[in-house]
Design a protein around this motif. Structure first.
Motif, PDB file in Angstrom:
ATOM      1  N   LEU A   1     -21.491 -56.379  42.294  1.00  0.00           N
ATOM      2  CA  LEU A   1     -22.123 -57.441  42.240  1.00  0.00           C
ATOM      3  C   LEU A   1     -20.923 -58.657  42.042  1.00  0.00           C
ATOM      4  CD1 LEU A   1     -24.283 -58.732  39.795  1.00  0.00           C
ATOM      5  CD2 LEU A   1     -23.154 -58.039  38.245  1.00  0.00           C
ATOM      6  N   ILE A   2     -19.881 -58.521  41.454  1.00  0.00           N
ATOM      7  CA  ILE A   2     -18.648 -59.096  41.691  1.00  0.00           C
ATOM      8  C   ILE A   2     -19.119 -59.800  43.293  1.00  0.00           C
ATOM      9  CG2 ILE A   2     -16.423 -59.446  41.425  1.00  0.00           C
ATOM     10  CD1 ILE A   2     -16.422 -57.715  39.379  1.00  0.00           C
ATOM     11  N   ALA A   3     -19.167 -58.816  44.248  1.00  0.00           N
ATOM     12  CA  ALA A   3     -19.045 -59.139  45.605  1.00  0.00           C
ATOM     13  C   ALA A   3     -19.975 -59.881  45.883  1.00  0.00           C
ATOM     14  CB  ALA A   3     -19.072 -58.336  46.513  1.00  0.00           C
ATOM     15  N   GLU A   4     -21.026 -59.919  45.320  1.00  0.00           N
ATOM     16  CA  GLU A   4     -22.136 -60.581  45.934  1.00  0.00           C
ATOM     17  C   GLU A   4     -22.341 -61.898  45.068  1.00  0.00           C
ATOM     18  OE1 GLU A   4     -26.900 -60.690  43.127  1.00  0.00           O
ATOM     19  OE2 GLU A   4     -26.928 -58.435  44.677  1.00  0.00           O
ATOM     20  N   ILE A   5     -21.807 -62.311  43.963  1.00  0.00           N
ATOM     21  CA  ILE A   5     -21.532 -63.587  43.126  1.00  0.00           C
ATOM     22  C   ILE A   5     -20.622 -64.137  43.928  1.00  0.00           C
ATOM     23  CG2 ILE A   5     -20.795 -65.052  41.069  1.00  0.00           C
ATOM     24  CD1 ILE A   5     -21.981 -62.077  39.591  1.00  0.00           C
ATOM     25  N   ASP A   6     -19.503 -63.802  44.663  1.00  0.00           N
ATOM     26  CA  ASP A   6     -18.789 -64.516  45.496  1.00  0.00           C
ATOM     27  C   ASP A   6     -19.116 -64.961  46.137  1.00  0.00           C
ATOM     28  OD1 ASP A   6     -15.493 -64.851  45.446  1.00  0.00           O
ATOM     29  OD2 ASP A   6     -16.026 -63.094  47.300  1.00  0.00           O
ATOM     30  N   ASP A   7     -19.811 -64.091  47.087  1.00  0.00           N
ATOM     31  CA  ASP A   7     -21.007 -64.584  48.314  1.00  0.00           C
ATOM     32  C   ASP A   7     -21.559 -65.855  48.273  1.00  0.00           C
ATOM     33  OD1 ASP A   7     -19.693 -62.639  49.662  1.00  0.00           O
ATOM     34  OD2 ASP A   7     -21.247 -61.602  49.839  1.00  0.00           O
ATOM     35  N   GLN A   8     -22.262 -65.803  46.601  1.00  0.00           N
ATOM     36  CA  GLN A   8     -22.974 -66.867  46.906  1.00  0.00           C
ATOM     37  C   GLN A   8     -22.517 -67.957  45.945  1.00  0.00           C
ATOM     38  OE1 GLN A   8     -26.260 -65.044  44.749  1.00  0.00           O
ATOM     39  NE2 GLN A   8     -27.108 -63.827  45.741  1.00  0.00           N
TER      40      GLN A   8
ATOM     41  N   THR B   1     -19.943 -71.276  45.308  1.00  0.00           N
ATOM     42  CA  THR B   1     -19.871 -72.802  45.956  1.00  0.00           C
ATOM     43  C   THR B   1     -18.543 -72.443  47.057  1.00  0.00           C
ATOM     44  OG1 THR B   1     -19.451 -73.968  44.262  1.00  0.00           O
ATOM     45  CG2 THR B   1     -21.339 -74.184  45.522  1.00  0.00           C
ATOM     46  N   PRO B   2     -17.945 -73.410  47.576  1.00  0.00           N
ATOM     47  CA  PRO B   2     -16.296 -73.253  48.603  1.00  0.00           C
ATOM     48  C   PRO B   2     -15.878 -74.078  47.533  1.00  0.00           C
ATOM     49  CG  PRO B   2     -17.591 -73.700  50.613  1.00  0.00           C
ATOM     50  CD  PRO B   2     -18.714 -73.804  48.854  1.00  0.00           C
ATOM     51  N   ASP B   3     -15.992 -74.847  46.862  1.00  0.00           N
ATOM     52  CA  ASP B   3     -15.408 -75.304  45.744  1.00  0.00           C
ATOM     53  C   ASP B   3     -15.171 -74.598  44.515  1.00  0.00           C
ATOM     54  OD1 ASP B   3     -18.157 -76.268  45.350  1.00  0.00           O
ATOM     55  OD2 ASP B   3     -17.039 -78.356  44.758  1.00  0.00           O
ATOM     56  N   SER B   4     -16.126 -74.211  44.050  1.00  0.00           N
ATOM     57  CA  SER B   4     -15.980 -73.061  42.696  1.00  0.00           C
ATOM     58  C   SER B   4     -15.090 -71.753  42.958  1.00  0.00           C
ATOM     59  CB  SER B   4     -16.946 -72.575  41.853  1.00  0.00           C
ATOM     60  OG  SER B   4     -17.830 -71.526  43.174  1.00  0.00           O
ATOM     61  N   ASN B   5     -14.530 -71.954  41.180  1.00  0.00           N
ATOM     62  CA  ASN B   5     -13.369 -70.295  41.565  1.00  0.00           C
ATOM     63  C   ASN B   5     -14.537 -68.967  40.922  1.00  0.00           C
ATOM     64  OD1 ASN B   5     -13.383 -70.508  38.870  1.00  0.00           O
ATOM     65  ND2 ASN B   5     -12.257 -72.248  38.427  1.00  0.00           N
ATOM     66  N   LEU B   6     -13.596 -68.140  41.185  1.00  0.00           N
ATOM     67  CA  LEU B   6     -14.963 -67.318  41.039  1.00  0.00           C
ATOM     68  C   LEU B   6     -15.065 -66.847  39.681  1.00  0.00           C
ATOM     69  CD1 LEU B   6     -16.370 -64.534  41.826  1.00  0.00           C
ATOM     70  CD2 LEU B   6     -13.711 -63.256  42.293  1.00  0.00           C
ATOM     71  N   SER B   7     -13.958 -67.004  38.804  1.00  0.00           N
ATOM     72  CA  SER B   7     -14.207 -66.330  37.410  1.00  0.00           C
ATOM     73  C   SER B   7     -15.248 -67.938  36.799  1.00  0.00           C
ATOM     74  CB  SER B   7     -12.712 -66.976  36.918  1.00  0.00           C
ATOM     75  OG  SER B   7     -11.546 -66.270  36.242  1.00  0.00           O
ATOM     76  N   SER B   8     -15.724 -69.244  37.303  1.00  0.00           N
ATOM     77  CA  SER B   8     -16.579 -69.640  36.927  1.00  0.00           C
ATOM     78  C   SER B   8     -18.262 -69.121  37.470  1.00  0.00           C
ATOM     79  CB  SER B   8     -16.149 -71.439  37.552  1.00  0.00           C
ATOM     80  OG  SER B   8     -14.870 -71.678  36.850  1.00  0.00           O
ATOM     81  N   ALA B   9     -17.669 -68.745  38.702  1.00  0.00           N
ATOM     82  CA  ALA B   9     -18.930 -68.334  38.615  1.00  0.00           C
ATOM     83  C   ALA B   9     -19.186 -67.456  38.461  1.00  0.00           C
ATOM     84  CB  ALA B   9     -18.959 -68.360  40.541  1.00  0.00           C
ATOM     85  N   LEU B  10     -18.601 -66.379  37.722  1.00  0.00           N
ATOM     86  CA  LEU B  10     -19.093 -65.151  37.046  1.00  0.00           C
ATOM     87  C   LEU B  10     -19.576 -65.110  36.176  1.00  0.00           C
ATOM     88  CD1 LEU B  10     -15.686 -62.864  38.238  1.00  0.00           C
ATOM     89  CD2 LEU B  10     -18.050 -62.845  38.889  1.00  0.00           C
ATOM     90  N   ARG B  11     -18.816 -66.473  35.588  1.00  0.00           N
ATOM     91  CA  ARG B  11     -19.667 -67.111  33.993  1.00  0.00           C
ATOM     92  C   ARG B  11     -20.655 -67.479  33.990  1.00  0.00           C
ATOM     93  NH1 ARG B  11     -14.265 -68.873  33.459  1.00  0.00           N
ATOM     94  NH2 ARG B  11     -12.959 -67.705  32.440  1.00  0.00           N
ATOM     95  N   VAL B  12     -20.925 -68.309  35.152  1.00  0.00           N
ATOM     96  CA  VAL B  12     -22.722 -68.852  35.358  1.00  0.00           C
ATOM     97  C   VAL B  12     -23.454 -68.004  35.733  1.00  0.00           C
ATOM     98  CG1 VAL B  12     -23.762 -70.944  36.711  1.00  0.00           C
ATOM     99  CG2 VAL B  12     -21.185 -71.329  35.677  1.00  0.00           C
ATOM    100  N   TYR B  13     -23.127 -67.111  36.677  1.00  0.00           N
ATOM    101  CA  TYR B  13     -23.712 -66.001  36.981  1.00  0.00           C
ATOM    102  C   TYR B  13     -24.553 -65.221  35.389  1.00  0.00           C
ATOM    103  CZ  TYR B  13     -26.779 -61.797  38.126  1.00  0.00           C
ATOM    104  OH  TYR B  13     -27.106 -61.342  39.264  1.00  0.00           O
ATOM    105  N   VAL B  14     -23.828 -64.988  34.383  1.00  0.00           N
ATOM    106  CA  VAL B  14     -24.391 -64.482  33.389  1.00  0.00           C
ATOM    107  C   VAL B  14     -24.822 -65.104  32.587  1.00  0.00           C
ATOM    108  CG1 VAL B  14     -23.384 -63.488  30.935  1.00  0.00           C
ATOM    109  CG2 VAL B  14     -21.806 -63.010  33.271  1.00  0.00           C
TER     110      VAL B  14
END
Length: 78
Positions: A40-47, A49-62
């Motif tokens: 799941l984390i890899a899927e979120i990471d793949d989706q 944007t290059p200018d966002s960080n992983l922590s933020s992307a995970l929060r937004v996904y949740v």
């Protein structure tokens, strides 16, 4: 409390910081989707944007997951 977590994504080790509530929801989402948490984390990471960080992307996904799985509140006046 914010905690640091580590994961291996596409063969590379990375770390991110998440509040306990977001971490717990990610684990719940992975279980509901019947997939490993790392996948799941890899899927979120793949989706993300290059200018966002992983922590933020995970929060937004949740947040988006929770919003899409909660019935819409009525906007009609009472």
């Amino acid at each position: 409390m914010i905690r640091k977590h580590s994961a291996t994504l596409h063969g590379h080790r990375t770390s991110f910081s998440l509040e306990d509530a977001f971490w717990q929801e990610l684990k719940t989402i992975a279980a509901r989707r019947e997939m490993p948490l790392a996948q799941l984390i890899a899927e979120i990471d793949d989706q993300r944007t290059p200018d966002s960080n992983l922590s933020s992307a995970l929060r937004v996904y949740v947040l988006e997951w929770l919003k899409s799985n909660v019935p819409a509140l009525s906007t009609e006046p009472r």
